[in-house]
Design an enzyme around this catalytic site. Structure first.
Site, PDB file in Angstrom:
ATOM      1  CD  GLN A   1      -2.717  -1.266   2.515  1.00 36.98           C
ATOM      2  OE1 GLN A   1      -2.457  -0.565   3.493  1.00 36.98           O
ATOM      3  NE2 GLN A   1      -3.694  -2.161   2.527  1.00 36.98           N
TER       4      GLN A   1
ATOM      5  CG  HIS B   1      -3.101  -0.740   7.744  1.00 35.44           C
ATOM      6  ND1 HIS B   1      -3.862  -1.155   8.804  1.00 35.44           N
ATOM      7  CD2 HIS B   1      -3.647  -1.312   6.649  1.00 35.44           C
ATOM      8  CE1 HIS B   1      -4.823  -1.975   8.376  1.00 35.44           C
ATOM      9  NE2 HIS B   1      -4.709  -2.082   7.060  1.00 35.44           N
TER      10      HIS B   1
ATOM     11  CD  GLU C   1     -14.290   3.538  14.057  1.00 34.85           C
ATOM     12  OE1 GLU C   1     -13.549   4.530  14.213  1.00 34.85           O
ATOM     13  OE2 GLU C   1     -14.451   2.658  14.923  1.00 34.85           O
TER      14      GLU C   1
ATOM     15  CE1 TYR D   1     -12.770  10.558  17.407  1.00 34.04           C
ATOM     16  CE2 TYR D   1     -10.555  11.143  18.108  1.00 34.04           C
ATOM     17  CZ  TYR D   1     -11.853  11.516  17.827  1.00 34.04           C
ATOM     18  OH  TYR D   1     -12.239  12.820  17.978  1.00 34.04           O
TER      19      TYR D   1
ATOM     20  CE1 TYR E   1     -11.590  -6.821   5.464  1.00 36.01           C
ATOM     21  CE2 TYR E   1     -10.843  -5.590   7.368  1.00 36.01           C
ATOM     22  CZ  TYR E   1     -11.570  -5.659   6.196  1.00 36.01           C
ATOM     23  OH  TYR E   1     -12.292  -4.572   5.765  1.00 36.01           O
TER      24      TYR E   1
HETATM   25 CA    CA Z   1     -12.955   3.954  16.455  1.00 40.47          CA
END
Ligand code: CA
Ligand code: CA
Length: 423
Positions: free
Chosen positions: A129, A193, A288, A298, A309
């Site tokens: 990625q 990521h 989200e 968060y 996954y």
């Molecule tokens: Ca969250």
């Protein structure tokens, strides 16, 4: 590949009884306490959830009412042959900066002419990625021609996300005075990521979103203040740390941290009131939408909707089974189960599409579409999926000075689209 191709496809969209894009008509599609109003809502998402036993913390936190645009638009393909474009950034004159993940930054003219790669950028680690990711204009671009970009930086022992800054030359063929203004830590040998969107706030600060690097041994770092992973950072425009950052005085903390507990944030944008929002890749069933507030947590990986996954249920958490709510941890404003795989977002504020004013557009890669959300009083009241017929992974969406939407698609043969009112 250098030759741009223009193709125009016209969409004529019809009115719907479940319209929700205008505040005056949104009420009819919002579930209220009364059963009659609730019956008028038909959720857009009807597939089985990955984690059907999980319950939303508040009403309207997932599966919003389907709404339909009452506006007609054209889609013009301004460029093809882009290799996994990651970002599109409209320039004041109508041309567009585009990044390609393998490491190229180009300008596509407003007319669709694809420019040569701009020289002067440092090398990227374009595995998995990683690569050249977002690009943003300095708030003073009109006078300083300065641009910022995020990239996975090859380093001894691996890589990590860094932020570069440089001045675009007058002929727009190169960047000079290039400096890496921030290097997220720690370095890690992985290819997943990286985040990372860049957004300048009305405070003149640069907000940088990051990911958790995905691998399980790295995940706990999203909660650890010594690490930049799984965080949103706030920097001065020169990369130094603002004195009023929430952890600026905390011993051992990365002083750049603004918020923590994020999984992989590839979409962020300020709304018309100067509030920062982000949409992050969550678990399988846990993408989200969050309102980003100074110093808050968060949740990841302690609190999450969805499942691993791998299929494991629930996401492993020291807090125990199905930790979708924890004290001291923010709830998402909205979540998607199944996921959309979000990347790129734009609060629409233009005049070209009055019906879309105040709506939130989000790129969706998994189901290859553009998400439109209608919000009211900070809650999502309607959702629509656009452009799905084109079957391309929508990677970034931005609004130009003309009020049109510009979109890039994450494909081997990626495209740049212009969405403008139907002629
Ligand atoms: Ca969250
Ligand atoms: Ca950008």
């Amino acid at each position: 590949m250098q030759q741009s191709t223009i193709a125009t496809v016209i969409f004529a969209l019809t009115a719907s009884a479940c319209s929700g894009q205008r505040p005056s008509s949104a009420d009819s599609s919002v579930p209220q306490n009364g059963s009659a109003a609730a019956a008028a809502c038909s959720p857009l998402e009807t597939r089985t959830a990955e984690a059907p036993s999980q319950k939303a913390a508040v009403s309207g936190q997932t599966r919003a009412c389907a709404v339909t645009s009452e506006t007609a638009y054209d889609v013009t393909v301004l460029a093809k042959g882009l290799v996994h474009p990651w970002a599109v950034e409209p320039l004041p004159n109508g041309d567009l900066l585009v990044t390609e993940r393998p490491g190229r930054l180009r300008i596509v003219s407003a007319a669709g002419v694809l420019g040569a790669p701009i020289t002067g950028l440092p090398p990227v680690d374009a595995r998995g990625q990683g690569g050249l990711l977002d690009v943003a204009l300095s708030p003073a671009f009109a006078t300083n021609n300065t641009i910022y970009w995020s990239f996975s930086e090859p380093r001894t022992g691996g890589n990590a996300t860094s932020v570069g800054r440089g001045v675009l030359s007058a002929d727009r063929r190169s960047v000079s005075a290039v400096r890496v203004i921030y290097q997220a830590k720690p370095t890690y040998d992985g290819d997943l990521h990286f985040g990372s969107r860049l957004a300048f706030g009305p405070d003149g600060m640069l907000y940088v979103t990051l990911g958790d690097r995905s691998d399980k041994p790295m995940r706990p770092q999203a909660q650890q203040l010594a690490s930049d992973m799984g965080k949103i950072l706030r920097l001065n425009a020169d990369g130094s740390i603002p004195a009023d950052n929430p952890f600026a005085d905390s011993a051992g903390a990365s002083k750049a941290i603004w918020t923590r507990g994020h999984r992989n944030v590839q979409a962020s944008a300020f709304d018309a009131n100067g509030q920062l929002w982000e949409v992050e890749h969550g678990t399988r069933g846990g993408d989200e939408l969050n309102k980003v507030q100074k110093g808050k947590n968060y949740g990841w990986p302690l609190q999450a909707y969805g499942i691993e996954y791998s299929g494991a249920m629930p996401v492993s958490s020291p807090a125990g089974a199905s930790a979708t709510a924890m004290p001291g941890v923010e709830q998402p404003v909205y979540y998607w189960d199944p996921v959309i795989a979000p990347s790129g977002m734009q609060w629409y504020s233009g005049d070209a599409f009055p019906a879309w004013k105040g709506n939130l557009f989000i790129g969706g890669m998994k189901n290859q579409l553009l998400v439109r959300l209608v919000l009211r009083d900070g809650r999502v009241t309607g959702e629509e999926h656009l452009l799905a017929d084109r079957k391309q992974r929508v990677r970034d969406v931005r609004q130009g000075a003309d009020g049109f939407l510009y979109i890039v698609t994450d494909q081997d043969n990626g495209e740049l689209w212009k969405v403008s009112p139907k002629r």
